[in-house]
Structures are given as C-alpha cells and as structure tokens.
Scaffold this active site. Sequence first.
Site, short mmCIF file in Angstrom:
data_model
loop_
_atom_site.label_atom_id
_atom_site.label_comp_id
_atom_site.label_asym_id
_atom_site.label_seq_id
_atom_site.Cartn_x
_atom_site.Cartn_y
_atom_site.Cartn_z
N GLU A 6 -16.02 4.75 -8.19
CA GLU A 6 -14.56 4.84 -8.04
C GLU A 6 -14.20 4.73 -6.56
O GLU A 6 -15.04 4.98 -5.68
CB GLU A 6 -14.10 6.19 -8.61
CG GLU A 6 -12.62 6.48 -8.50
CD GLU A 6 -11.73 5.46 -9.19
OE1 GLU A 6 -11.60 4.34 -8.64
OE2 GLU A 6 -11.16 5.77 -10.25
N HIS A 64 -15.02 4.35 -17.73
CA HIS A 64 -15.64 5.53 -18.35
C HIS A 64 -14.65 6.28 -19.24
O HIS A 64 -13.43 6.22 -19.05
CB HIS A 64 -16.19 6.46 -17.27
CG HIS A 64 -15.14 6.99 -16.35
ND1 HIS A 64 -14.29 8.03 -16.69
CD2 HIS A 64 -14.77 6.62 -15.09
CE1 HIS A 64 -13.46 8.28 -15.69
NE2 HIS A 64 -13.73 7.43 -14.71
#
Length: 247
Positions: A87, A9
């Site tokens: 994550e 990202h």
Amino acid sequence: MIKLVLLRHGESQWNRENRFTGWYDIGLSEKGETESRAAGELLKKEGFTFDVAFTSVLKRAIGTLWNVLEGMDLMWIPVFKNWRLNERHYGALQGMNKAETAQQHGDEQVLVWRRSYDTPPPPLEKNDPRFPGNDPRYATLAPEEVPVTECLKDTVDRFLPLWNDEIAPMIRSGKRVIIAAHGNSLRALVKYLDNISEEDIVGLNIPTGVPLVYELDDDLKPLKSYYLGDQEELQKAIDSVANQGKA
C-alpha cells in the site's frame, strides 16, 4: 487474448475501524476472510486459473491470496512477494481514524491526502516507531527507498520497475497472473494501464475482495476491464470506499 486479474485484499481490521493503514501490517477482519474466500470461489466458478501470483509483503494481501489460492486448489503455484506492491505509505496519518482526521483537517484536505496524485500526507519522523526502516523485511532496501510518506505518484514510481522487469515479461511469456495487493498500489497499476489522467485518478476507488479482470492485447494494452460478481453490491462497495475519508 491475455487476462490479468487484480485483487485488492479483503477488509482488514483497520479498514473496519476506518483507520489509515499504509505499511502497518494488520491482518484481515472476519469480513475480509470471507471476502477473500468468496473471491477464490468466484474466480474458480468463472473458469479462471493461474500459473503465478504476485503480492506485497503485508499479511492482509498475503492472507487474501492464500485464501484465493486455497479455494482454487492452486496453493502450489509460485508466489512472489515484493515490497513494491505494498500500500502507499500514509506517513504521520498511519493509525489515525479517517473520519476524525477529516473533522480536524476538513473533508477537502483529507480527500487530497487520500486521493490526489502528487500531494503526500505529513511525513513520519525517522525516530517514529512506525518508520519502516526499523522493520527487518525492508533491511535490504536502500535508505532512499524507505518512505516516510508517499503520494500516489510515489507509489506509481516504485511499482513500475516491478511491472516492467518482472510482471509484464511473465505475462508476455504466456503465464496467467493474479496480483493480490492494495487499494493504492492497484490504483497505480490501473492508472498506468488505462492511462488515466492525474485529475481523473482522484475519482477511482477499488473495493476490497472483488476480482478486477483486465483483458489485454499482445502489447499489454487494455481491451476492456470489468469486475466479477454482483454489480449492485459492487457499486455499494465502491461508494463505501469513497466515503471513508468524510467527517
């Protein structure tokens, strides 16, 4: 030849503030919005297109993917969101400033927490407001699947079922795939694809918003991998990631 595109990202607000983010759902910074749009433009310029996309359930990755697909005029393709691409969970470190944490615990300890394969940070208590078991997006997970902390090994272990059961079969069927995810979920995949040792994975840093292309054979073994874009700027971005956890 098969091409798989991985994309961390764009910069998030907490990346900008140098804070451990983990499963906290923070959005993109202004720079991150720009990075993700630029990634889409670059992929389009280089002739890439996609049939399907995978991302996490965290908006910094979802927003990055939206910006990429919008820039490529591909917002119509199927997008699969899965928590296994999140994550890694940073436990009790989530929300803390990385440099301040290094001042308190030392650069070496923070490097171990950030980059080692099998040493997790201190865990959250389950009564902590940051515990993801309180979040409705994880309501269908079994209790043992909801982390209070994770090391990279844990991230690999929870990511691989998604790769083996959903992503890899789709690639083998001929679908052109992009995965927009996070630094450590992508490190987990890169470790698996490239068979990187537990010792060497410590040195792998993935920059925000830069497409990473894997060329794979029919068995999904890597033939080569490379980042798109300006290589000098790329090295600066990688070095910046490496330096985040230093006092």
